[in-house]
Design a protein around this motif. Structure first.
Motif, mmCIF file in Angstrom:
data_model
loop_
_atom_site.group_PDB
_atom_site.id
_atom_site.type_symbol
_atom_site.label_atom_id
_atom_site.label_comp_id
_atom_site.label_asym_id
_atom_site.label_seq_id
_atom_site.Cartn_x
_atom_site.Cartn_y
_atom_site.Cartn_z
ATOM 1 N N ASP A 192 0.816 -1.214 0.000
ATOM 2 C CA ASP A 192 0.000 0.000 0.000
ATOM 3 C C ASP A 192 0.847 1.260 0.000
ATOM 4 O O ASP A 192 0.483 2.271 -0.603
ATOM 5 C CB ASP A 192 -0.928 0.016 1.219
ATOM 6 N N SER B 61 0.582 5.134 -3.774
ATOM 7 C CA SER B 61 0.068 6.428 -3.317
ATOM 8 C C SER B 61 -0.665 7.189 -4.413
ATOM 9 O O SER B 61 -1.480 8.059 -4.127
ATOM 10 C CB SER B 61 1.216 7.290 -2.784
ATOM 11 N N ASN C 144 -7.498 7.589 -3.729
ATOM 12 C CA ASN C 144 -7.204 6.809 -2.518
ATOM 13 C C ASN C 144 -7.578 5.355 -2.748
ATOM 14 O O ASN C 144 -8.711 4.932 -2.518
ATOM 15 C CB ASN C 144 -7.975 7.384 -1.330
ATOM 16 N N ILE C 145 -6.619 4.562 -3.206
ATOM 17 C CA ILE C 145 -6.879 3.157 -3.529
ATOM 18 C C ILE C 145 -7.245 2.367 -2.287
ATOM 19 O O ILE C 145 -7.940 1.335 -2.367
ATOM 20 C CB ILE C 145 -5.639 2.546 -4.232
ATOM 21 N N ARG C 146 -6.839 2.827 -1.112
ATOM 22 C CA ARG C 146 -7.121 2.096 0.119
ATOM 23 C C ARG C 146 -8.598 2.125 0.487
ATOM 24 O O ARG C 146 -9.038 1.363 1.361
ATOM 25 C CB ARG C 146 -6.293 2.669 1.270
ATOM 26 N N ALA C 147 -9.361 2.997 -0.161
ATOM 27 C CA ALA C 147 -10.797 3.051 0.111
ATOM 28 C C ALA C 147 -11.530 1.842 -0.453
ATOM 29 O O ALA C 147 -12.684 1.590 -0.099
ATOM 30 C CB ALA C 147 -11.390 4.337 -0.468
ATOM 31 N N GLU C 148 -10.876 1.088 -1.321
ATOM 32 C CA GLU C 148 -11.503 -0.099 -1.900
ATOM 33 C C GLU C 148 -11.435 -1.282 -0.928
ATOM 34 O O GLU C 148 -10.483 -1.426 -0.159
ATOM 35 C CB GLU C 148 -10.799 -0.494 -3.203
ATOM 36 N N GLU D 79 -10.715 -4.903 0.441
ATOM 37 C CA GLU D 79 -9.579 -5.785 0.199
ATOM 38 C C GLU D 79 -9.917 -6.850 -0.836
ATOM 39 O O GLU D 79 -9.084 -7.197 -1.682
ATOM 40 C CB GLU D 79 -9.150 -6.445 1.518
ATOM 41 N N ARG E 295 -9.645 -5.418 -4.308
ATOM 42 C CA ARG E 295 -8.257 -5.209 -4.706
ATOM 43 C C ARG E 295 -7.588 -6.537 -5.059
ATOM 44 O O ARG E 295 -6.811 -6.620 -6.007
ATOM 45 C CB ARG E 295 -7.506 -4.488 -3.595
ATOM 46 N N ARG F 268 -2.856 -7.526 -7.030
ATOM 47 C CA ARG F 268 -2.097 -6.516 -6.283
ATOM 48 C C ARG F 268 -0.910 -5.974 -7.069
ATOM 49 O O ARG F 268 -0.194 -5.099 -6.573
ATOM 50 C CB ARG F 268 -1.612 -7.117 -4.967
ATOM 51 N N GLN G 49 -3.920 -2.897 -10.015
ATOM 52 C CA GLN G 49 -4.318 -1.785 -9.156
ATOM 53 C C GLN G 49 -4.571 -0.514 -9.966
ATOM 54 O O GLN G 49 -5.436 0.302 -9.621
ATOM 55 C CB GLN G 49 -3.268 -1.543 -8.085
#
Length: 477
Positions: A228, A232, A293-297, A299, A302, A307, A312
Motif C-alpha cells: 500500500d 500512493s 485513494n486506492i485504500r478506500a476499496e 480488500e 483489490r 495486487r 491496481q
C-alpha cells in the motif's frame, strides 16, 4: 504565507514576465499559459455519445497477436507458437491458454483482429495509436515527445471539457494517465514517450498524471504484489499530495499573481485568470484526492484486480471514471526495457505479462458491468504493434505493425464478436483492416465528439483532430 521569488503579496517589485511564465510552468501541475483556444464545436461535445468515459489500456511494446487473440492452430509450428489455444464464449474465437479469465467473459467484449499501420517503431507507433496521427519524426528518428506532436485523444477531451460552461472550475481532470507517464520506469526515466500529451495544442491540456516509483533499477512492479505504501498515486508535480487544510496557503500563493497581473497585456491576464481557476479547482478538490485513494476499496476487490501495478491501476481507472473523469489511460509499461516487446523469448509473456493482463482487464470489465458502468464506459486494450509471424530460436518475436489485435468493450460495443480477419500467418489483414485513424474516430464518435471536428493550431489554421479514417460502426449494436 508562501511567496514567489521571495516577494510578498504586497510587493511585486522585480517580478518579470519571464518569471511569471516560470511560475505557471513549475508550481501548478506543470501548467503554462495556454495556446489558442479554438474548439469551434466545444459546446456540442459529449452530447449524444454512447460513452461518458473511456479507459484506454495501452500495452506498450507490442503484444503478439499469435500469443493472445489471433491464435493460428493450423499454421506451421514456428508460426503458431508455444502456447495452446482455448475456446472462449465467442464462436470462432480461440485465445491463449494464459488468458483464461478473459476467455470466460468474451461475451462482454469484441476483438478486432485487423489493426494495421506501417510505423514499425515503438515511440512513433505509440504516438500514432494515442493520437490518430503519424508522428512527424521518421521511423527511428527519435524516442521522446516534442512540442510539435499531435494532441492525444485524451488531451482533446481535456481541451473540449475546459471549453464547456464551468469546465475550468471542474474539480476533477477530464484526462488522467496512470500509473506513470509512459517511459518513466524504463532506464531511469530517460525516455518521455510521445502520444499521451497535448503537443501543439498546449500544455494546459496535458493529462493529470500520477507517479508510482519502483524499488530499484531492476524492479518491475507490474509483475509483483505492491504494498500500500507504494500505491500512493500522487499527482505528478504535487508530491506529497497537499491536504485540504493547507489549501489556504496555496490560495495565498495564487493571490500573488494579482500583484503582477497588471503588468501583463489583457490577453495573458485573462489566460492567467482561467488557469488560476483551473489550478485551484484541482488543488483543493476533495473529489480528486478521494478518487486517488486506492485504500478506500475493499480488500476483496483489490485482490480481484490483482495486487500488481497493472491490476491496481485498472482499479484506479474505474475509480476515476466513477468519479467523473472522461478519459483515463493506463500504461502497461516495460520497466525492464522489454516487457511486451518480446524479442528474447516468450517466457515473460507466459509467466508475467499475460497473467497480469488477464486478471486486471477481466476484473475491470466485470466490475464495470456489475456497477452498471460498462454501458457508458468504452474500454480499449491495445498495443502499438504486433509481433513477427516467424519467431527466433527461443520463441522471441520482432516488431510487426501491419497486423495486431485490439480488445474493445462497453458503450454499446457488441460483445462476443470478432471484427476483421488476418491471413493464415497473422501477418496482414485479410478482411476489414482498421487503421489508427479509424480507431481514433471510433473513440471520438463514441464520446459524442464529431469525428471531423476541426481545431485551430498556433498559426490560427483549422485542422482536423483526425485526418482520414472513419468510425467502425459495425462494432456497435
Amino acid at each position: 504565507m508562501l511567496t514567489i521569488n521571495g516577494t510578498s503579496r504586497t510587493n511585486c517589485s522585480g517580478v518579470t514576465r519571464r518569471e511569471l511564465l516560470q511560475i505557471g510552468g513549475a508550481g501548478l501541475f506543470g501548467m503554462t499559459l495556454p495556446g489558442l483556444l479554438a474548439a469551434q464545436e466545444a459546446q456540442q461535445a459529449f452530447a449524444g455519445g454512447k460513452a461518458k468515459s473511456v479507459i484506454f489500456l495501452f500495452l506498450f511494446g507490442g503484444p503478439s497477436q499469435l500469443e493472445t487473440f489471433d491464435m493460428k492452430p493450423d499454421a506451421k509450428r514456428e508460426v503458431r507458437g508455444p502456447f495452446k489455444p482455448i475456446k472462449s464464449q465467442t464462436p470462432d474465437l480461440l485465445i491463449s491458454e494464459h488468458l483464461g479469465r478473459l476467455a470466460k467473459i468474451s461475451d462482454k467484449y469484441a476483438v478486432i483482429r485487423s489493426m494495421t499501420h506501417t510505423y514499425n517503431d515503438h515511440s512513433g507507433a505509440g504516438h500514432y495509436l494515442q493520437t490518430g496521427h503519424r508522428w512527424h519524426l521518421p521511423v527511428g528518428g527519435g524516442f521522446s515527445a516534442t512540442p510539435q506532436d499531435w494532441p492525444s485523444m485524451g488531451s482533446v477531451v481535456e481541451h473540449l471539457g475546459q471549453k464547456l460552461p464551468g469546465g475550468m472550475e471542474r474539480d476533477l481532470a477530464s484526462y488522467a494517465v496512470l500509473p506513470n507517464r509512459l517511459g518513466k520506469l524504463q532506464d531511469r526515466g530517460q525516455y518521455i514517450r510521445p502520444g499521451e500529451y497535448a503537443g501543439w495544442l498546449g500544455q494546459a491540456y496535458n493529462p493529470m498524471t500520477t507517479v508510482i516509483d519502483k524499488k530499484e533499477v531492476k524492479d518491475n512492479p507490474y509483475w509483483r504484489a505492491c504494498a500500500d505504501g507504494e500505491l500512493s498515486y500522487e499527482i505528478e508535480g504535487l508530491k506529497p499530495v497537499i491536504p485540504v487544510s493547507r489549501i489556504q496557503e496555496r490560495v495565498g500563493l495564487l493571490d500573488q499573481f494579482e500583484a503582477v497581473r497588471t503588468r501583463l497585456d489583457m490577453g495573458d491576464g485573462d489566460a492567467m485568470d482561467l488557469h488560476r481557476k483551473r489550478a485551484m479547482a484541482l488543488i483543493s478538490s476533495d473529489k480528486t484526492s478521494s478518487a486517488l485513494n486506492i485504500r478506500a476499496e475493499a480488500e476483496s476487490m483489490r485482490d480481484r484486480y490483482g495486487r500488481h501495478l497493472f491490476g491496481q491501476s485498472c482499479l484506479m481507472a474505474r475509480r476515476l471514471v466513477e468519479a467523473g473523469t472522461r478519459f483515463v489511460t493506463v500504461h502497461y509499461d516495460c520497466p525492464d526495457g522489454y516487457g511486451w516487446d518480446s524479442h528474447r523469448n516468450s517466457d515473460d509473456v507466459r509467466d508475467h505479462l499475460l497473467p497480469t493482463f488477464d486478471q486486471g482487464c477481466s476484473a475491470l470489465l466485470t466490475d464495470l458491468d456489475e456497477r452498471g458502468l460498462l454501458d457508458e464506459t468504452l474500454v480499449i486494450a491495445i498495443g502499438e504493434m504486433g509481433r513477427t509471424p516467424i519467431p527466433n530460436a527461443t520463441w522471441g518475436r520482432g516488431h510487426w505493425s501491419t497486423c495486431f489485435p485490439a480488445l474493445i468493450a462497453g458503450a454499446g460495443v457488441r460483445g462476443g464478436i470478432v471484427y476483421g480477419k488476418s491471413d493464415k500467418e497473422a501477418a496482414y489483414p485479410d478482411d476489414k483492416p482498421v487503421s489508427p485513424e479509424d480507431l481514433a474516430k471510433t473513440i471520438n464518435w463514441s464520446l459524442g465528439i464529431d469525428p471531423d471536428l476541426m481545431l485551430t493550431n498556433r498559426e490560427n489554421r483549422p485542422i482536423p483532430i483526425v485526418d482520414g479514417g472513419k468510425p467502425v460502426m459495425e462494432l456497435f449494436g
